[in-house]
Design a protein around this motif. Structure first.
Motif, PDB file in Angstrom:
ATOM      1  N   MET A 159       0.785  -1.687  -0.026  1.00  0.00           N
ATOM      2  CA  MET A 159      -0.035   0.107  -0.105  1.00  0.00           C
ATOM      3  C   MET A 159       0.755   1.359   0.038  1.00  0.00           C
ATOM      4  SD  MET A 159      -3.056   1.208   3.021  1.00  0.00           S
ATOM      5  CE  MET A 159      -1.837   0.239   4.377  1.00  0.00           C
ATOM      6  N   ALA A 160       0.435   2.247  -0.433  1.00  0.00           N
ATOM      7  CA  ALA A 160       1.512   3.586  -0.988  1.00  0.00           C
ATOM      8  C   ALA A 160       0.426   4.804   0.021  1.00  0.00           C
ATOM      9  CB  ALA A 160       0.898   4.448  -2.383  1.00  0.00           C
ATOM     10  N   LEU A 161       1.617   5.408   0.561  1.00  0.00           N
ATOM     11  CA  LEU A 161       1.115   6.549   1.724  1.00  0.00           C
ATOM     12  C   LEU A 161       1.410   7.655   0.301  1.00  0.00           C
ATOM     13  CD1 LEU A 161       3.283   4.958   4.948  1.00  0.00           C
ATOM     14  CD2 LEU A 161       0.792   4.477   4.493  1.00  0.00           C
ATOM     15  N   HIS A 162       0.369   8.366   1.192  1.00  0.00           N
ATOM     16  CA  HIS A 162       0.318  10.017   0.747  1.00  0.00           C
ATOM     17  C   HIS A 162       1.199  10.759   1.380  1.00  0.00           C
ATOM     18  CE1 HIS A 162      -1.670  13.029  -1.310  1.00  0.00           C
ATOM     19  NE2 HIS A 162      -2.070  13.442  -0.074  1.00  0.00           N
ATOM     20  N   THR A 163       1.536  11.550   1.476  1.00  0.00           N
ATOM     21  CA  THR A 163       2.192  12.372   2.076  1.00  0.00           C
ATOM     22  C   THR A 163       1.702  13.855   1.355  1.00  0.00           C
ATOM     23  OG1 THR A 163       4.080  11.381   2.546  1.00  0.00           O
ATOM     24  CG2 THR A 163       4.339  13.295   2.890  1.00  0.00           C
ATOM     25  N   LEU A 164       0.982  14.744   3.210  1.00  0.00           N
ATOM     26  CA  LEU A 164       0.516  16.013   2.562  1.00  0.00           C
ATOM     27  C   LEU A 164       1.294  16.742   3.931  1.00  0.00           C
ATOM     28  CD1 LEU A 164      -1.876  18.194   2.510  1.00  0.00           C
ATOM     29  CD2 LEU A 164      -2.640  17.027   3.740  1.00  0.00           C
ATOM     30  N   GLU A 165       2.024  18.065   2.910  1.00  0.00           N
ATOM     31  CA  GLU A 165       3.145  18.767   3.695  1.00  0.00           C
ATOM     32  C   GLU A 165       1.827  20.504   3.982  1.00  0.00           C
ATOM     33  OE1 GLU A 165       6.920  19.307   3.411  1.00  0.00           O
ATOM     34  OE2 GLU A 165       6.733  17.084   2.697  1.00  0.00           O
ATOM     35  N   LEU A 166       1.273  21.234   5.347  1.00  0.00           N
ATOM     36  CA  LEU A 166       1.078  22.034   5.290  1.00  0.00           C
ATOM     37  C   LEU A 166       1.493  23.161   5.983  1.00  0.00           C
ATOM     38  CD1 LEU A 166      -2.669  20.567   6.405  1.00  0.00           C
ATOM     39  CD2 LEU A 166      -2.045  21.836   3.997  1.00  0.00           C
ATOM     40  N   ASP A 167       1.393  24.314   5.672  1.00  0.00           N
ATOM     41  CA  ASP A 167       2.342  25.504   6.729  1.00  0.00           C
ATOM     42  C   ASP A 167       0.999  26.860   6.474  1.00  0.00           C
ATOM     43  OD1 ASP A 167       4.209  27.708   7.451  1.00  0.00           O
ATOM     44  OD2 ASP A 167       4.806  28.046   4.965  1.00  0.00           O
ATOM     45  N   LEU A 168       0.884  26.893   7.863  1.00  0.00           N
ATOM     46  CA  LEU A 168      -0.188  27.467   8.338  1.00  0.00           C
ATOM     47  C   LEU A 168      -0.289  28.298   9.189  1.00  0.00           C
ATOM     48  CD1 LEU A 168      -2.818  23.935   9.014  1.00  0.00           C
ATOM     49  CD2 LEU A 168      -2.958  25.882   7.302  1.00  0.00           C
ATOM     50  N   VAL A 169      -1.515  29.472   9.615  1.00  0.00           N
ATOM     51  CA  VAL A 169      -0.428  30.401  10.950  1.00  0.00           C
ATOM     52  C   VAL A 169      -2.344  30.183  11.863  1.00  0.00           C
ATOM     53  CG1 VAL A 169      -0.462  32.725  10.733  1.00  0.00           C
ATOM     54  CG2 VAL A 169       0.438  31.878   9.180  1.00  0.00           C
ATOM     55  N   PRO A 170      -1.970  30.067  13.233  1.00  0.00           N
ATOM     56  CA  PRO A 170      -3.208  29.934  14.217  1.00  0.00           C
ATOM     57  C   PRO A 170      -4.145  31.583  13.713  1.00  0.00           C
ATOM     58  CG  PRO A 170      -1.633  30.625  15.403  1.00  0.00           C
ATOM     59  CD  PRO A 170      -0.515  30.434  14.287  1.00  0.00           C
ATOM     60  N   SER A 171      -5.154  31.937  13.439  1.00  0.00           N
ATOM     61  CA  SER A 171      -5.763  33.549  13.551  1.00  0.00           C
ATOM     62  C   SER A 171      -5.391  33.937  15.019  1.00  0.00           C
ATOM     63  CB  SER A 171      -7.421  32.785  13.834  1.00  0.00           C
ATOM     64  OG  SER A 171      -7.834  32.153  15.154  1.00  0.00           O
ATOM     65  N   ALA A 172      -4.925  33.715  16.428  1.00  0.00           N
ATOM     66  CA  ALA A 172      -4.489  33.919  17.226  1.00  0.00           C
ATOM     67  C   ALA A 172      -3.183  33.571  17.548  1.00  0.00           C
ATOM     68  CB  ALA A 172      -5.036  34.898  18.340  1.00  0.00           C
ATOM     69  N   ALA A 173      -2.302  33.725  17.874  1.00  0.00           N
ATOM     70  CA  ALA A 173      -0.855  33.534  18.245  1.00  0.00           C
ATOM     71  C   ALA A 173      -1.098  33.741  19.951  1.00  0.00           C
ATOM     72  CB  ALA A 173       0.276  33.481  17.568  1.00  0.00           C
ATOM     73  N   LYS A 174      -1.073  31.882  20.331  1.00  0.00           N
ATOM     74  CA  LYS A 174      -1.728  31.898  21.956  1.00  0.00           C
ATOM     75  C   LYS A 174      -0.597  31.383  22.258  1.00  0.00           C
ATOM     76  CE  LYS A 174      -6.156  32.415  21.546  1.00  0.00           C
ATOM     77  NZ  LYS A 174      -7.452  32.101  21.499  1.00  0.00           N
ATOM     78  N   VAL A 175      -0.150  30.255  22.569  1.00  0.00           N
ATOM     79  CA  VAL A 175       0.872  29.216  22.921  1.00  0.00           C
ATOM     80  C   VAL A 175       1.530  28.528  22.253  1.00  0.00           C
ATOM     81  CG1 VAL A 175      -0.151  26.615  24.244  1.00  0.00           C
ATOM     82  CG2 VAL A 175      -1.602  27.977  24.026  1.00  0.00           C
ATOM     83  N   THR A 176       2.731  28.673  22.420  1.00  0.00           N
ATOM     84  CA  THR A 176       3.725  27.590  22.635  1.00  0.00           C
ATOM     85  C   THR A 176       4.082  26.323  23.071  1.00  0.00           C
ATOM     86  OG1 THR A 176       5.943  29.411  23.601  1.00  0.00           O
ATOM     87  CG2 THR A 176       5.068  30.000  20.971  1.00  0.00           C
ATOM     88  N   LEU A 177       4.840  25.395  22.674  1.00  0.00           N
ATOM     89  CA  LEU A 177       5.491  24.260  23.084  1.00  0.00           C
ATOM     90  C   LEU A 177       6.879  24.410  24.062  1.00  0.00           C
ATOM     91  CD1 LEU A 177       4.683  22.050  20.403  1.00  0.00           C
ATOM     92  CD2 LEU A 177       3.447  22.265  22.000  1.00  0.00           C
ATOM     93  N   PRO A 178       6.711  24.333  25.362  1.00  0.00           N
ATOM     94  CA  PRO A 178       8.313  24.515  25.998  1.00  0.00           C
ATOM     95  C   PRO A 178       8.385  22.779  25.712  1.00  0.00           C
ATOM     96  CG  PRO A 178       5.990  23.418  27.535  1.00  0.00           C
ATOM     97  CD  PRO A 178       5.674  23.709  26.395  1.00  0.00           C
ATOM     98  N   ALA A 179       8.084  22.054  25.270  1.00  0.00           N
ATOM     99  CA  ALA A 179       8.356  20.541  24.643  1.00  0.00           C
ATOM    100  C   ALA A 179       8.359  19.676  23.808  1.00  0.00           C
ATOM    101  CB  ALA A 179       9.267  19.769  26.484  1.00  0.00           C
ATOM    102  N   PRO A 180       8.908  19.090  23.155  1.00  0.00           N
ATOM    103  CA  PRO A 180       8.283  18.226  22.232  1.00  0.00           C
ATOM    104  C   PRO A 180       7.178  17.367  23.273  1.00  0.00           C
ATOM    105  CG  PRO A 180      10.509  18.022  22.062  1.00  0.00           C
ATOM    106  CD  PRO A 180      10.231  19.041  23.097  1.00  0.00           C
ATOM    107  N   SER A 181       6.513  16.157  22.249  1.00  0.00           N
ATOM    108  CA  SER A 181       5.217  16.078  22.944  1.00  0.00           C
ATOM    109  C   SER A 181       5.167  14.853  21.895  1.00  0.00           C
ATOM    110  CB  SER A 181       4.121  16.568  22.880  1.00  0.00           C
ATOM    111  OG  SER A 181       2.847  16.193  23.352  1.00  0.00           O
TER     112      SER A 181
END
Length: 103
Positions: A1-23
């Motif tokens: 089975m072939a896999l499909h890869t989708l890449e997006l570059d998005l911007v939130p409507s209002a930037a509020k939260v950044t990540l302190p660590a990976p999850s």
């Protein structure tokens, strides 16, 4: 089975939260999906890489991801999703779990 890869570059409507660590949430082989969130200096943007066996749902993926970003305000992050036929509701749930685990 072939896999499909989708890449997006998005911007939130209002930037509020950044990540302190990976999850990491989920397991691809569980007929669900795996999500990895990583902090990244992206000038307020979020990159998304989705690998899925399903084709034809790129616009739906883009809407689900934009909804998540608009609801949470997450910015400056890289998101990787390894999908195994998860529904949009499960995708949103897992994204919220991954974000909660990171915060």
């Amino acid at each position: 089975m072939a896999l499909h890869t989708l890449e997006l570059d998005l911007v939130p409507s209002a930037a509020k939260v950044t990540l302190p660590a990976p999850s990491h949430t989920g397991v691809t082989g569980s007929s669900d999906l795996e999500i990895m969130l990583t902090p990244a200096p992206l000038a307020g943007r979020v990159t998304v890489k989705i690998v899925t066996p399903v084709t034809g749902f790129d616009p739906l993926w883009a809407r689900v991801m934009q909804k998540f970003l608009d609801e949470t305000g997450l910015y400056d992050a890289a998101i990787e999703i390894n999908d195994n036929n998860a529904t949009p509701a499960v995708v949103l749930l897992r994204l919220q779990q991954a974000l909660a685990a990171a915060l």
